[in-house]
Structure formats: structure tokens, C-alpha cells
Motif scaffolding. Structure first.
Motif, PDB file in Angstrom:
ATOM      1  N   LYS A   2      25.357  37.179  45.189  1.00  0.00           N
ATOM      2  CA  LYS A   2      26.600  37.927  45.077  1.00  0.00           C
ATOM      3  C   LYS A   2      26.924  38.602  46.394  1.00  0.00           C
ATOM      4  N   TYR A  36      32.859  54.591  42.415  1.00  0.00           N
ATOM      5  CA  TYR A  36      33.539  54.953  41.184  1.00  0.00           C
ATOM      6  C   TYR A  36      32.492  55.397  40.166  1.00  0.00           C
ATOM      7  N   LEU A  88      29.628  52.703  40.139  1.00  0.00           N
ATOM      8  CA  LEU A  88      30.003  51.408  40.690  1.00  0.00           C
ATOM      9  C   LEU A  88      30.354  51.561  42.166  1.00  0.00           C
ATOM     10  N   LYS A 102      41.976  43.459  47.447  1.00  0.00           N
ATOM     11  CA  LYS A 102      41.302  43.526  46.148  1.00  0.00           C
ATOM     12  C   LYS A 102      39.917  44.091  46.373  1.00  0.00           C
ATOM     13  N   LEU A 103      39.418  44.738  45.364  1.00  0.00           N
ATOM     14  CA  LEU A 103      38.101  45.348  45.445  1.00  0.00           C
ATOM     15  C   LEU A 103      37.045  44.381  44.931  1.00  0.00           C
ATOM     16  N   PHE A 105      33.297  44.533  43.492  1.00  0.00           N
ATOM     17  CA  PHE A 105      32.453  45.553  42.881  1.00  0.00           C
ATOM     18  C   PHE A 105      31.012  45.110  42.789  1.00  0.00           C
ATOM     19  N   GLY A 106      30.116  46.094  42.873  1.00  0.00           N
ATOM     20  CA  GLY A 106      28.762  45.899  42.409  1.00  0.00           C
ATOM     21  C   GLY A 106      28.761  45.949  40.887  1.00  0.00           C
ATOM     22  N   THR A 107      27.630  45.585  40.296  1.00  0.00           N
ATOM     23  CA  THR A 107      27.565  45.540  38.835  1.00  0.00           C
ATOM     24  C   THR A 107      27.372  46.915  38.204  1.00  0.00           C
TER      25      THR A 107
ATOM     26  N   TYR B  33      46.986  46.099  40.235  1.00  0.00           N
ATOM     27  CA  TYR B  33      45.891  45.134  40.156  1.00  0.00           C
ATOM     28  C   TYR B  33      45.424  45.013  38.703  1.00  0.00           C
ATOM     29  N   TYR B  35      41.947  43.735  36.651  1.00  0.00           N
ATOM     30  CA  TYR B  35      40.542  43.361  36.733  1.00  0.00           C
ATOM     31  C   TYR B  35      40.030  43.108  35.327  1.00  0.00           C
ATOM     32  N   GLY B  42      30.133  42.523  35.605  1.00  0.00           N
ATOM     33  CA  GLY B  42      30.769  43.562  36.401  1.00  0.00           C
ATOM     34  C   GLY B  42      32.276  43.415  36.372  1.00  0.00           C
ATOM     35  N   PHE B  45      38.168  40.763  39.924  1.00  0.00           N
ATOM     36  CA  PHE B  45      39.587  40.768  40.251  1.00  0.00           C
ATOM     37  C   PHE B  45      40.290  39.595  39.565  1.00  0.00           C
ATOM     38  N   GLN B 103      42.519  52.875  44.871  1.00  0.00           N
ATOM     39  CA  GLN B 103      42.992  52.293  43.623  1.00  0.00           C
ATOM     40  C   GLN B 103      42.550  53.180  42.463  1.00  0.00           C
TER      41      GLN B 103
END
Lengths: 115, 114
Positions: A2, A36, A88, A102-103, A105-107, B33, B35, B42, B45, B103
Motif C-alpha cells: 500500500k 483525522y 487515520l 484526493k486524499l 488514507f492509512g487504514t 469528494y 469516499y 480503509g 477515494f 477536507q
């Protein structure tokens, strides 16, 4: 592999402890780094937002970015039971992904602060 | 001011049915956005809007998924012929403009396909 790796935990600490949460990433295009907090069955809440390398402090929270190591951290001082949540990490890059911002993310790491 | 709102908060549907999920961004935010958050996957996007146009749809998993935005505000994500693997929490986020802005997320819609 990942693009963003984050230890899922769970991480259990006593109240008042210093908590360290970490993410590693592989894409050097990432320049913007976010943390987050997500409580169960709620949307993610933005805690910290940093650009490039360095430290940023906000109250009990400190975010660190080390772009040379592709490693970011979030420290929580004097942890409280109300800090119990999933944390997160997220990141994006200028022009990354077609300039979407776009972001990625980690899990998430599940943190439990025991009273 | 008001944050991002989403409706419904929960949706249970039968396999094969179509569903519509709604997002109201923060007033004045031009970027929006979508998601998806699945167990073990997780946050992923799906699609991005700047105004009413969608410059990046690269995350939509199949042509059963579509989204639109009207008036530079409300957005609707539509899933046609739902499958069990579509079960997830669908999250909407908005930001002030295109670019490296923060965001802000809504509470999400929990979709369960039976």
C-alpha cells in the motif's frame, strides 16, 4: 504494497500517557499530511494539517513529518479517555493523481485510553 | 456554521436495487469528494467535483456507480443494481476550493446490501 502503511493496533494506554501514532508512505509526491480522528459510527474529524517536513503543535497534539524518511507521527500528550477513537493518517500531493488532491488514507489505528 | 450533511444515515437495500445517497457540503465549499470506507480496506477515494464538473472519477469501482452535482452544491451518488460487496460507509467531504485545502467530512451513509 500500500502507498500508506499504518499499524491498525489496537493500542491501549493508561490515562495521562503520551501516545505516539505513526504512518509510513512510499510516494515522494506527497506534500500535505493530515491526521483525522474518527469515533465509532461517525465521520472523520480533521485534527492536524501540515505541509512538507517539520512539526506542528495544537494543544495536546503534535504532528511531525519527516519527508526524508517518508514517516509521519502524531503525538498526544496527557491522553484522556475521550481520545479513544480510530486515528487515520491521510496525505496528498500537488498535482498528484491528476491534480485532484484526493486524499490517500492509512487504514487507521484504534486507540483506547483506559481511565 | 453547519458542517457537511449526508442522508440517509443508514440504508438497507436488497441486492439488485438502485440506491441514491445525498451530500450537502459546507456552504461556500466548491470542491466535493466521495469516499468509501469498508472493513479492512480503509477509506478509498471514489470521485471528485470542482463546481458541477467531475475532473476525476478514477475511484468509481464500476459503471454501476455514478454521481452528479447540481448548483455547485448538493451531490448525489447513485449505485445501480447493488451488490453485496457495495456494503460500506459512503463518506462525503468538502473543501474550500480545488487545491491543498483541508477536507471536512460528513457523518456518512451506512449502506447494507442484503
Amino acid at each position: 504494497q500500500k502507498e500508506v502503511e499504518q499499524d491498525p493496533g489496537p493500542l491501549s494506554v493508561p490515562e495521562g500517557a503520551i501516545v505516539s501514532l505513526n504512518c509510513t508512505y512510499s510516494n515522494s509526491a506527497f506534500q500535505y499530511f493530515m491526521w483525522y480522528r474518527q469515533y465509532s459510527r461517525k465521520g472523520p474529524e480533521l485534527l492536524m494539517y501540515t505541509y512538507s517536513s517539520g512539526n506542528k503543535e495544537d494543544g495536546r497534539f503534535t504532528a511531525q513529518v519527516d519527508k526524508s524518511s517518508k514517516y509521519i507521527s502524531l503525538f498526544i500528550r496527557d491522553s484522556q479517555p475521550s481520545d479513544s477513537a480510530t486515528y487515520l493518517c491521510a496525505m496528498s500531493g500537488e498535482g498528484y493523481g491528476g491534480a485532484t488532491n484526493k486524499l490517500i488514507f492509512g487504514t487507521g489505528t484504534l486507540l483506547a485510553v483506559q481511565p | 456554521g453547519a458542517g457537511v450533511s449526508q442522508s440517509p444515515s443508514n440504508k438497507v437495500t436488497e441486492k439488485g436495487k438502485d440506491v441514491e445517497l445525498r451530500c450537502d457540503p459546507i456552504s461556500g465549499h466548491t470542491a466535493l469528494y466521495w469516499y468509501r470506507q469498508s472493513l479492512g480496506q480503509g477509506l478509498e477515494f471514489l470521485i471528485y467535483f470542482q463546481g458541477n464538473s467531475a475532473p476525476d472519477k478514477s475511484g468509481l469501482p464500476s459503471d454501476r456507480f455514478s454521481a452528479e452535482r447540481t448548483g455547485g452544491s448538493v451531490s448525489t451518488l447513485t449505485i445501480q443494481r447493488t451488490q453485496q460487496e457495495d456494503s460500506a460507509v459512503y463518506l462525503c467531504a468538502s473543501s474550500l476550493a480545488w487545491g491543498p485545502y483541508e477536507q471536512y467530512f460528513g457523518p456518512g451513509t451506512r449502506l447494507t446490501v442484503t
